[in-house]
Design a protein around this motif. Structure first.
Motif, PDB file in Angstrom:
ATOM      1  N   LEU A 210      -6.399  10.435 -13.405  1.00  0.00           N
ATOM      2  CA  LEU A 210      -6.595   9.729 -12.147  1.00  0.00           C
ATOM      3  C   LEU A 210      -5.256   9.422 -11.496  1.00  0.00           C
ATOM      4  N   THR A 211      -5.191   9.638 -10.189  1.00  0.00           N
ATOM      5  CA  THR A 211      -4.034   9.214  -9.420  1.00  0.00           C
ATOM      6  C   THR A 211      -4.512   8.222  -8.379  1.00  0.00           C
ATOM      7  N   PHE A 212      -3.584   7.409  -7.896  1.00  0.00           N
ATOM      8  CA  PHE A 212      -3.951   6.381  -6.932  1.00  0.00           C
ATOM      9  C   PHE A 212      -2.854   6.285  -5.886  1.00  0.00           C
ATOM     10  N   GLU A 213      -3.214   6.531  -4.629  1.00  0.00           N
ATOM     11  CA  GLU A 213      -2.279   6.389  -3.524  1.00  0.00           C
ATOM     12  C   GLU A 213      -2.458   4.983  -2.954  1.00  0.00           C
ATOM     13  N   VAL A 214      -1.444   4.145  -3.137  1.00  0.00           N
ATOM     14  CA  VAL A 214      -1.536   2.724  -2.842  1.00  0.00           C
ATOM     15  C   VAL A 214      -1.142   2.420  -1.392  1.00  0.00           C
TER      16      VAL A 214
ATOM     17  N   GLU B 167      -4.884  -1.591  -3.502  1.00  0.00           N
ATOM     18  CA  GLU B 167      -5.872  -1.005  -2.595  1.00  0.00           C
ATOM     19  C   GLU B 167      -5.367   0.361  -2.154  1.00  0.00           C
ATOM     20  N   GLY B 168      -6.262   1.322  -2.125  1.00  0.00           N
ATOM     21  CA  GLY B 168      -5.883   2.655  -1.693  1.00  0.00           C
ATOM     22  C   GLY B 168      -6.942   3.679  -2.041  1.00  0.00           C
ATOM     23  N   VAL B 169      -6.474   4.904  -2.316  1.00  0.00           N
ATOM     24  CA  VAL B 169      -7.369   6.025  -2.571  1.00  0.00           C
ATOM     25  C   VAL B 169      -7.179   6.525  -4.000  1.00  0.00           C
TER      26      VAL B 169
END
Length: 142
Positions: free
Chosen positions: A131-135, A106-108
């Motif tokens: 794509l990057t994901f800040e968790v 879950e994150g952005v």
């Protein structure tokens, strides 16, 4: 002689109990993800549509843990694409055994764009890492 045998048996028992155990289903790192609205990793980009950033929970397979400290890892996004993910909280340490596991994160999510024109930095983003994901939280599913 008895003490030698006892010592060998004790050492073997300790070595066997020190083996790494598989990560159990439901193990959580950071905050527990919200499981009410889950997006498969291969559908994140389509789900984002024209938005640059979204908050969501994503289900995907971890390809590799690039840096355990800070929780840096990569998730398979299908069709040769990769989601580069990292924890918002740098104090979270993800184990290398996370590789190959199905996780909920879950994150952005954020789209990365290639530098165009006469950019001073000249940095080009690999198309596979768009794509990057800040968790905020991760849970091991399988």
């Amino acid at each position: 002689m008895r003490y030698l045998i006892l010592l060998i048996v004790t050492c073997c028992a300790l070595a066997a109990s020190a083996q790494k155990k598989p990560m159990p289903h439901g193990m959580v790192y950071g905050n527990k993800p919200d499981t009410s609205n889950i997006v498969p990793a291969n559908r994140v980009e389509a789900f984002m549509d024209k938005k640059v950033r979204i908050s969501s929970t994503v289900r995907g397979k971890v390809i590799r843990v690039t840096k355990p400290k800070g929780g840096w890892f990569e998730v398979d996004a299908g069709n040769g694409k990769i989601i580069a993910a990292h924890f918002r909280d740098y104090n979270v340490t993800t184990p290398v055994e996370l590789k190959g596991k199905i996780v909920l994160i879950e994150g952005v999510a954020q789209k990365q764009f290639e530098a165009s024109g006469k950019a001073k930095t000249g940095i080009k983003i690999d198309p596979k890492r768009r794509l990057t994901f800040e968790v905020k939280g991760l849970m091991v599913e399988k």
